[in-house]
Scaffold this motif. Structure first.
Motif, PDB file in Angstrom:
ATOM      1  N   PHE A  68       0.668  -4.016   0.471  1.00 53.54           N
ATOM      2  CA  PHE A  68       1.427  -2.847   0.030  1.00 53.54           C
ATOM      3  C   PHE A  68       0.551  -1.603  -0.035  1.00 53.54           C
ATOM      4  CE2 PHE A  68       2.530  -0.026  -3.506  1.00 53.54           C
ATOM      5  CZ  PHE A  68       3.731   0.480  -3.028  1.00 53.54           C
ATOM      6  N   PHE A  69      -0.592  -1.704  -0.720  1.00 53.35           N
ATOM      7  CA  PHE A  69      -1.447  -0.531  -0.884  1.00 53.35           C
ATOM      8  C   PHE A  69      -2.048  -0.078   0.439  1.00 53.35           C
ATOM      9  CE2 PHE A  69      -1.679  -1.850  -5.443  1.00 53.35           C
ATOM     10  CZ  PHE A  69      -1.111  -0.698  -5.959  1.00 53.35           C
ATOM     11  N   PHE A  70      -2.423  -1.018   1.295  1.00 56.74           N
ATOM     12  CA  PHE A  70      -3.005  -0.637   2.574  1.00 56.74           C
ATOM     13  C   PHE A  70      -1.987   0.047   3.470  1.00 56.74           C
ATOM     14  CE2 PHE A  70      -4.106  -1.418   7.012  1.00 56.74           C
ATOM     15  CZ  PHE A  70      -5.325  -0.780   7.052  1.00 56.74           C
ATOM     16  N   ILE A  71      -0.811  -0.534   3.582  1.00 58.17           N
ATOM     17  CA  ILE A  71       0.201   0.023   4.485  1.00 58.17           C
ATOM     18  C   ILE A  71       0.702   1.381   4.002  1.00 58.17           C
ATOM     19  CG2 ILE A  71       2.550  -0.331   5.351  1.00 58.17           C
ATOM     20  CD1 ILE A  71       1.832  -3.338   5.533  1.00 58.17           C
ATOM     21  N   THR A  72       0.984   1.507   2.704  1.00 61.55           N
ATOM     22  CA  THR A  72       1.508   2.787   2.216  1.00 61.55           C
ATOM     23  C   THR A  72       0.480   3.910   2.322  1.00 61.55           C
ATOM     24  OG1 THR A  72       0.963   2.163  -0.054  1.00 61.55           O
ATOM     25  CG2 THR A  72       3.224   1.801   0.670  1.00 61.55           C
ATOM     26  N   THR A  73      -0.767   3.623   2.011  1.00 54.22           N
ATOM     27  CA  THR A  73      -1.772   4.693   2.131  1.00 54.22           C
ATOM     28  C   THR A  73      -2.086   4.998   3.587  1.00 54.22           C
ATOM     29  OG1 THR A  73      -3.544   3.091   1.814  1.00 54.22           O
ATOM     30  CG2 THR A  73      -2.834   4.314  -0.112  1.00 54.22           C
ATOM     31  N   ALA A  74      -2.092   3.999   4.439  1.00 55.16           N
ATOM     32  CA  ALA A  74      -2.365   4.243   5.860  1.00 55.16           C
ATOM     33  C   ALA A  74      -1.276   5.116   6.477  1.00 55.16           C
ATOM     34  CB  ALA A  74      -2.475   2.922   6.608  1.00 55.16           C
ATOM     35  N   ILE A  75      -0.028   4.821   6.166  1.00 55.83           N
ATOM     36  CA  ILE A  75       1.069   5.637   6.694  1.00 55.83           C
ATOM     37  C   ILE A  75       0.997   7.054   6.120  1.00 55.83           C
ATOM     38  CG2 ILE A  75       3.577   5.951   6.646  1.00 55.83           C
ATOM     39  CD1 ILE A  75       3.803   2.880   6.859  1.00 55.83           C
ATOM     40  N   GLY A  76       0.738   7.168   4.833  1.00 54.76           N
ATOM     41  CA  GLY A  76       0.650   8.485   4.213  1.00 54.76           C
ATOM     42  C   GLY A  76      -0.479   9.326   4.775  1.00 54.76           C
ATOM     43  N   TYR A  77      -1.647   8.699   4.963  1.00 55.74           N
ATOM     44  CA  TYR A  77      -2.771   9.452   5.527  1.00 55.74           C
ATOM     45  C   TYR A  77      -2.556   9.760   7.007  1.00 55.74           C
ATOM     46  CZ  TYR A  77      -5.567   8.724   1.294  1.00 55.74           C
ATOM     47  OH  TYR A  77      -6.039   8.732   0.010  1.00 55.74           O
ATOM     48  N   ALA A  78      -1.833   8.898   7.708  1.00 55.96           N
ATOM     49  CA  ALA A  78      -1.547   9.159   9.124  1.00 55.96           C
ATOM     50  C   ALA A  78      -0.614  10.361   9.281  1.00 55.96           C
ATOM     51  CB  ALA A  78      -0.936   7.923   9.774  1.00 55.96           C
ATOM     52  N   LEU A  79       0.204  10.599   8.275  1.00 56.75           N
ATOM     53  CA  LEU A  79       1.128  11.737   8.309  1.00 56.75           C
ATOM     54  C   LEU A  79       0.565  12.928   7.527  1.00 56.75           C
ATOM     55  CD1 LEU A  79       4.451   9.786   7.721  1.00 56.75           C
ATOM     56  CD2 LEU A  79       3.578  10.668   9.884  1.00 56.75           C
ATOM     57  N   TYR A  80      -0.750  13.082   7.551  1.00 55.35           N
ATOM     58  CA  TYR A  80      -1.402  14.133   6.765  1.00 55.35           C
ATOM     59  C   TYR A  80      -0.918  15.528   7.123  1.00 55.35           C
ATOM     60  CZ  TYR A  80      -4.209  15.289  10.821  1.00 55.35           C
ATOM     61  OH  TYR A  80      -4.601  15.679  12.054  1.00 55.35           O
ATOM     62  N   PHE A  81      -0.480  15.716   8.351  1.00 50.09           N
ATOM     63  CA  PHE A  81      -0.056  17.047   8.784  1.00 50.09           C
ATOM     64  C   PHE A  81       1.235  17.496   8.103  1.00 50.09           C
ATOM     65  CE2 PHE A  81       1.372  13.841  11.774  1.00 50.09           C
ATOM     66  CZ  PHE A  81       2.732  14.091  11.859  1.00 50.09           C
ATOM     67  N   LEU A  82       1.951  16.558   7.462  1.00 50.56           N
ATOM     68  CA  LEU A  82       3.156  16.929   6.718  1.00 50.56           C
ATOM     69  C   LEU A  82       2.840  17.286   5.263  1.00 50.56           C
ATOM     70  CD1 LEU A  82       5.630  14.227   8.040  1.00 50.56           C
ATOM     71  CD2 LEU A  82       5.477  16.615   8.717  1.00 50.56           C
ATOM     72  N   ILE A  83       1.596  17.153   4.866  1.00 48.23           N
ATOM     73  CA  ILE A  83       1.036  17.471   3.553  1.00 48.23           C
ATOM     74  C   ILE A  83       1.615  16.614   2.428  1.00 48.23           C
ATOM     75  CG2 ILE A  83       0.658  19.252   1.804  1.00 48.23           C
ATOM     76  CD1 ILE A  83       0.489  21.269   4.064  1.00 48.23           C
ATOM     77  N   PHE A  84       2.928  16.592   2.250  1.00 48.05           N
ATOM     78  CA  PHE A  84       3.516  15.832   1.137  1.00 48.05           C
ATOM     79  C   PHE A  84       3.190  14.337   1.204  1.00 48.05           C
ATOM     80  CE2 PHE A  84       7.119  13.774  -1.042  1.00 48.05           C
ATOM     81  CZ  PHE A  84       6.882  14.268  -2.312  1.00 48.05           C
ATOM     82  N   PRO A  85       3.321  13.661   2.373  1.00 47.55           N
ATOM     83  CA  PRO A  85       2.940  12.243   2.420  1.00 47.55           C
ATOM     84  C   PRO A  85       1.454  12.022   2.128  1.00 47.55           C
ATOM     85  CG  PRO A  85       4.308  12.761   4.293  1.00 47.55           C
ATOM     86  CD  PRO A  85       3.971  14.059   3.617  1.00 47.55           C
TER      87      PRO A  85
END
Length: 74
Positions: free
Chosen positions: A35-52
């Motif tokens: 859970f923690f790996f997948i959610t942070t990886a997706i959030g950091y991958a979408l860094y250009f959207l700032i909110f994620p």
């Protein structure tokens, strides 16, 4: 890892700083690690959207705290 604040929990928290979820994997908590790996990886991958990225940073911090405060059920 017998209690909160033990050396095992400190090592797990340090592992989570570098790779989110790794500390939970060290503690044997596979679902939490995924859970923690997948959610942070997706959030950091979408860094250009700032909110994620902000959400991912908060989840990353929660991951570290969760590993440090873990107490196994007896």
């Amino acid at each position: 890892m017998s209690q909160q604040g033990s050396a095992g929990n400190v090592i797990a928290a340090l592992c989570n700083i570098f790779i989110p979820g790794l500390g939970h994997l060290v503690q044997g908590r596979i679902l939490a690690a995924l859970f923690f790996f997948i959610t942070t990886a997706i959030g950091y991958a979408l860094y250009f959207l700032i909110f994620p990225a902000i959400i991912a940073a908060i989840i990353h911090l929660i991951s570290v705290i969760s590993a440090a405060r873990y107490r196994p059920e007896n």
